[in-house]
Design an enzyme around this catalytic site. Sequence first.
Site, PDB file in Angstrom:
ATOM      1  N   ASP A 197      24.258   6.046 -41.129  1.00  0.00           N
ATOM      2  CA  ASP A 197      25.654   5.621 -41.021  1.00  0.00           C
ATOM      3  C   ASP A 197      26.199   6.032 -39.653  1.00  0.00           C
ATOM      4  OD1 ASP A 197      28.678   5.813 -41.374  1.00  0.00           O
ATOM      5  OD2 ASP A 197      28.094   5.035 -43.339  1.00  0.00           O
ATOM      6  N   ASN A 240      30.591   1.821 -53.291  1.00  0.00           N
ATOM      7  CA  ASN A 240      31.982   1.383 -53.318  1.00  0.00           C
ATOM      8  C   ASN A 240      32.001  -0.115 -53.616  1.00  0.00           C
ATOM      9  OD1 ASN A 240      32.931   3.970 -52.494  1.00  0.00           O
ATOM     10  ND2 ASN A 240      32.388   3.461 -50.400  1.00  0.00           N
ATOM     11  N   GLY A 287      37.156   1.162 -52.200  1.00  0.00           N
ATOM     12  CA  GLY A 287      36.823   1.711 -50.889  1.00  0.00           C
ATOM     13  C   GLY A 287      35.752   0.955 -50.130  1.00  0.00           C
ATOM     14  N   GLN A 288      35.367  -0.217 -50.600  1.00  0.00           N
ATOM     15  CA  GLN A 288      34.343  -0.994 -49.901  1.00  0.00           C
ATOM     16  C   GLN A 288      34.945  -1.611 -48.644  1.00  0.00           C
ATOM     17  OE1 GLN A 288      32.594  -4.187 -52.217  1.00  0.00           O
ATOM     18  NE2 GLN A 288      30.883  -4.398 -50.794  1.00  0.00           N
ATOM     19  N   HIS A 302      25.870  -2.027 -50.560  1.00  0.00           N
ATOM     20  CA  HIS A 302      25.134  -0.948 -49.905  1.00  0.00           C
ATOM     21  C   HIS A 302      25.311   0.338 -50.688  1.00  0.00           C
ATOM     22  CE1 HIS A 302      29.153  -1.127 -48.076  1.00  0.00           C
ATOM     23  NE2 HIS A 302      29.050   0.174 -47.797  1.00  0.00           N
ATOM     24  N   HIS A 312      25.296   4.399 -50.411  1.00  0.00           N
ATOM     25  CA  HIS A 312      25.368   5.556 -49.525  1.00  0.00           C
ATOM     26  C   HIS A 312      24.507   6.666 -50.139  1.00  0.00           C
ATOM     27  CE1 HIS A 312      29.033   4.330 -47.185  1.00  0.00           C
ATOM     28  NE2 HIS A 312      29.220   3.585 -48.274  1.00  0.00           N
TER      29      HIS A 312
END
Length: 115
Positions: free
Chosen positions: A30, A88, A94-95, A101, A103
């Site tokens: 990230d 998310n 919170g996307q 994806h 995390h």
Amino acid sequence: MSDCIFCKIANGEIKSETVYEDDTVRAFRDLSPQAPEHILIVPKEHIANIAEFNSEDGELAAHIFTEVIPKLARDLNIAGKGFRLVINTGEDGGQTVNHLHVHLLGGRKMTWPPG
């Protein structure tokens, strides 16, 4: 999807610090890590979010959760002490990138609630 940044990263059109890749997924660091180890695991196929997963995606989900994540956790030396997985979904969830994806966060003690 031509304008999706994660599609472009997953397919190698945009450079990333890749830590794992196979025919179906790419995992990369990230750019704004929230932990010492913060990896994004992205399907190469465009799936907007987990709510769009269907029975046809079962093999992909199994691959990510039973093969890719455990391998990465071992390779990053976070499997033993623990790690957090976050998916998310949608704006309220919170996307910020409309491409599924996962995390993978580790390398420090995770607190709850996260924020």
